[in-house]
Design a protein around this motif. Sequence first.
Motif, mmCIF file in Angstrom:
data_model
loop_
_atom_site.group_PDB
_atom_site.id
_atom_site.type_symbol
_atom_site.label_atom_id
_atom_site.label_comp_id
_atom_site.label_asym_id
_atom_site.label_seq_id
_atom_site.Cartn_x
_atom_site.Cartn_y
_atom_site.Cartn_z
ATOM 1 N N GLU A 140 0.821 -1.206 0.000
ATOM 2 C CA GLU A 140 0.000 0.000 0.000
ATOM 3 C C GLU A 140 0.856 1.258 0.000
ATOM 4 N N LEU A 141 2.028 1.189 0.610
ATOM 5 C CA LEU A 141 2.946 2.333 0.567
ATOM 6 C C LEU A 141 3.335 2.641 -0.870
ATOM 7 N N VAL A 142 3.585 1.592 -1.656
ATOM 8 C CA VAL A 142 3.877 1.783 -3.077
ATOM 9 C C VAL A 142 2.653 2.351 -3.797
ATOM 10 N N HIS A 143 1.480 1.767 -3.526
ATOM 11 C CA HIS A 143 0.251 2.274 -4.146
ATOM 12 C C HIS A 143 0.073 3.767 -3.892
ATOM 13 N N TYR A 144 0.215 4.178 -2.643
ATOM 14 C CA TYR A 144 -0.051 5.573 -2.296
ATOM 15 C C TYR A 144 0.998 6.512 -2.886
ATOM 16 N N GLY A 145 2.240 6.031 -2.960
ATOM 17 C CA GLY A 145 3.264 6.840 -3.623
ATOM 18 C C GLY A 145 2.949 7.046 -5.093
ATOM 19 N N LEU A 146 2.479 5.989 -5.753
ATOM 20 C CA LEU A 146 2.126 6.076 -7.168
ATOM 21 C C LEU A 146 0.910 6.974 -7.378
ATOM 22 N N LYS A 147 -0.041 6.932 -6.449
ATOM 23 C CA LYS A 147 -1.212 7.813 -6.560
ATOM 24 C C LYS A 147 -0.791 9.276 -6.476
ATOM 25 N N GLY A 148 0.135 9.571 -5.567
ATOM 26 C CA GLY A 148 0.625 10.944 -5.457
ATOM 27 C C GLY A 148 1.332 11.397 -6.716
ATOM 28 N N MET A 149 2.144 10.509 -7.289
ATOM 29 C CA MET A 149 2.803 10.831 -8.550
ATOM 30 C C MET A 149 1.769 11.067 -9.646
ATOM 31 N N ALA A 150 0.719 10.233 -9.651
ATOM 32 C CA ALA A 150 -0.302 10.332 -10.698
ATOM 33 C C ALA A 150 -1.016 11.675 -10.684
ATOM 34 N N ALA A 151 -1.170 12.257 -9.498
ATOM 35 C CA ALA A 151 -1.845 13.562 -9.419
ATOM 36 C C ALA A 151 -1.090 14.603 -10.228
ATOM 37 N N TYR A 152 0.235 14.626 -10.082
ATOM 38 C CA TYR A 152 1.039 15.594 -10.828
ATOM 39 C C TYR A 152 1.179 15.207 -12.296
ATOM 40 N N VAL A 153 1.237 13.902 -12.566
ATOM 41 C CA VAL A 153 1.283 13.451 -13.958
ATOM 42 C C VAL A 153 0.021 13.899 -14.694
ATOM 43 N N GLU A 154 -1.116 13.776 -14.018
ATOM 44 C CA GLU A 154 -2.398 14.195 -14.609
ATOM 45 C C GLU A 154 -2.402 15.688 -14.927
ATOM 46 N N HIS A 155 -2.004 16.498 -13.954
ATOM 47 C CA HIS A 155 -1.979 17.955 -14.160
ATOM 48 C C HIS A 155 -0.996 18.329 -15.269
ATOM 49 N N ALA A 156 0.186 17.725 -15.234
ATOM 50 C CA ALA A 156 1.194 18.041 -16.249
ATOM 51 C C ALA A 156 0.724 17.620 -17.640
ATOM 52 N N HIS A 157 0.067 16.470 -17.727
ATOM 53 C CA HIS A 157 -0.459 16.000 -19.020
ATOM 54 C C HIS A 157 -1.462 17.007 -19.582
ATOM 55 N N ASN A 158 -2.318 17.523 -18.719
ATOM 56 C CA ASN A 158 -3.313 18.508 -19.173
ATOM 57 C C ASN A 158 -2.660 19.790 -19.664
ATOM 58 N N LEU A 159 -1.406 19.998 -19.258
ATOM 59 C CA LEU A 159 -0.670 21.185 -19.693
ATOM 60 C C LEU A 159 0.311 20.874 -20.825
ATOM 61 N N GLY A 160 0.255 19.618 -21.327
ATOM 62 C CA GLY A 160 1.068 19.259 -22.485
ATOM 63 C C GLY A 160 2.428 18.685 -22.191
ATOM 64 N N TYR A 161 2.679 18.279 -20.940
ATOM 65 C CA TYR A 161 3.991 17.723 -20.596
ATOM 66 C C TYR A 161 3.835 16.267 -20.170
ATOM 67 N N GLU A 162 4.707 15.368 -20.671
ATOM 68 C CA GLU A 162 4.682 13.969 -20.299
ATOM 69 C C GLU A 162 6.102 13.470 -20.051
ATOM 70 N N SER A 163 6.209 12.412 -19.253
ATOM 71 C CA SER A 163 7.509 11.804 -18.979
ATOM 72 C C SER A 163 7.411 10.298 -19.174
ATOM 73 N N PRO A 164 7.923 9.776 -20.281
ATOM 74 C CA PRO A 164 7.911 8.325 -20.515
ATOM 75 C C PRO A 164 8.603 7.552 -19.403
ATOM 76 N N GLU A 165 9.651 8.154 -18.811
ATOM 77 C CA GLU A 165 10.353 7.479 -17.721
ATOM 78 C C GLU A 165 9.441 7.266 -16.515
ATOM 79 N N ILE A 166 8.619 8.258 -16.214
ATOM 80 C CA ILE A 166 7.685 8.126 -15.104
ATOM 81 C C ILE A 166 6.621 7.095 -15.424
ATOM 82 N N PHE A 167 6.109 7.100 -16.652
ATOM 83 C CA PHE A 167 5.130 6.080 -17.055
ATOM 84 C C PHE A 167 5.713 4.679 -16.830
ATOM 85 N N ALA A 168 6.945 4.481 -17.285
ATOM 86 C CA ALA A 168 7.585 3.166 -17.180
ATOM 87 C C ALA A 168 7.768 2.764 -15.722
#
Length: 222
Positions: A140-168
């Motif tokens: 669950e610690l891993v799950h929650y860390g990934l959820k936190g990352m996803a929040a910023y990934v979502e916002h950044a994606h909406n602004l046109g920025y992506e990171s393939p390394e983070i996806f991987a």
Amino acid sequence: MNMFCYQCQETAKGTGCTLRGVCGKTSEVANLQDLLLFVVRGIAVYNQKLREEKRPSDEADRFIFDALFITITNANFDKKAIIRKIKEGLKLKSKLAQEVTIEHAPDECTWNGSEDEFEEKAQSVGVLRTPDEDIRSLKELVHYGLKGMAAYVEHAHNLGYESPEIFAFMQHALAELTRDDMVYRLWRNWILPIQKPMVIRNCRKLISVYETTRVSSSADMT
């Protein structure tokens, strides 16, 4: 017990909400969010394999971070919307299954139930699916860390920025969470690496994109 959720610091009695979330989340919504995470892990297994073959699915990348974002605290309590997302995920998972073969595929990959089966399945795939408390906590610690990352990934994606390394990184971690032989490996490979320069650097980029745009938008409104 109708649900089990302990992902926020306000959780009931400091141990976990079991009837209704302190946040207002119903047991139905909590269980559906667990099922959505279950589907996400299956999609991650498939897309990790596709990424190893140099042909990852952009659709899967987007689905995974968006679905993770839905499950963070106070983000989305819309039961119908979550059901739609689960159905979308099952459809995507079936599509990916036609593109790549997973040997010894976990239940996250093979289950493809109908909406009538959602409630029953959700009862068996939540936090308490892992009987050992220590392994459960690490997962669950891993799950929650990934959820936190996803929040910023979502916002950044909406602004046109992506990171393939983070996806991987996120998808490999999700795929590993489907394994049962995870104790030291989980800590060594997925909790400690969150502190690695590459992960931190890319996350900081996502946060910077979000914060810069937020400040600029606020200035434009004044």
